[in-house]
Design a protein around this motif. Sequence first.
Motif, PDB file in Angstrom:
ATOM      1  N   GLN A  68       0.729  -1.696   0.193  1.00  0.00           N
ATOM      2  CA  GLN A  68       0.191   0.051  -0.378  1.00  0.00           C
ATOM      3  C   GLN A  68       1.055   1.400   0.189  1.00  0.00           C
ATOM      4  OE1 GLN A  68      -2.875  -0.315   3.252  1.00  0.00           O
ATOM      5  NE2 GLN A  68      -4.001  -1.007   2.661  1.00  0.00           N
ATOM      6  N   SER A  69       2.166   1.110   0.142  1.00  0.00           N
ATOM      7  CA  SER A  69       2.379   2.646   0.650  1.00  0.00           C
ATOM      8  C   SER A  69       4.089   2.429  -0.170  1.00  0.00           C
ATOM      9  CB  SER A  69       3.066   2.627   2.040  1.00  0.00           C
ATOM     10  OG  SER A  69       4.009   1.439   2.691  1.00  0.00           O
ATOM     11  N   GLY A 152       0.796   1.749  -5.122  1.00  0.00           N
ATOM     12  CA  GLY A 152      -0.861   0.524  -4.709  1.00  0.00           C
ATOM     13  C   GLY A 152      -0.663   0.079  -6.221  1.00  0.00           C
TER      14      GLY A 152
END
Length: 163
Positions: A68-69, A152
Amino acid sequence: MKNSLLLLFVVFNLVSCKKFDQEIEPELAKKQTFIDTVENSDKDANGCLTSAGYVWSQLNKECVKIYQSAIILYPHANQTNEDETLNAYVVFSKEGGNEAEIFFPNTEKSHLFIRENEGQPWKYEDWQLIPWKGFILKKGEEIKFSGDGEFGPKVTGSDKIEN
């Protein structure tokens, strides 16, 4: 007589409480050991919860959820790849700067890439991270990974409902 009964009552309570504690303590110790083992068995050396997708960022000095990061770079030969374990991931320093951290597929340790000046590629040994239509990751002259520069995973399918 009242004092004797009171003393007898106090002694009885103290003895019964101690016996109760002795019976419970080993069971509580076993449960706590089990809980500690379960909580720690899923963490890496830096305390990151690996089953939840966290890895240690040596650049930012914290656990990050890589899916996600980070900016995802897909294998250049297969841009529609949906197997996340074959992708490379790029994490930049929170403060900006001239460092980038690359997580290669099937490796546990990341690598720090450095660039000399803004606008130049980040480098590590014979690897280069080049900002071009997103990012390109090259080894020598061969493009190994590329991505659109977005955080992402990219959507590869359609949002239409199939019949």
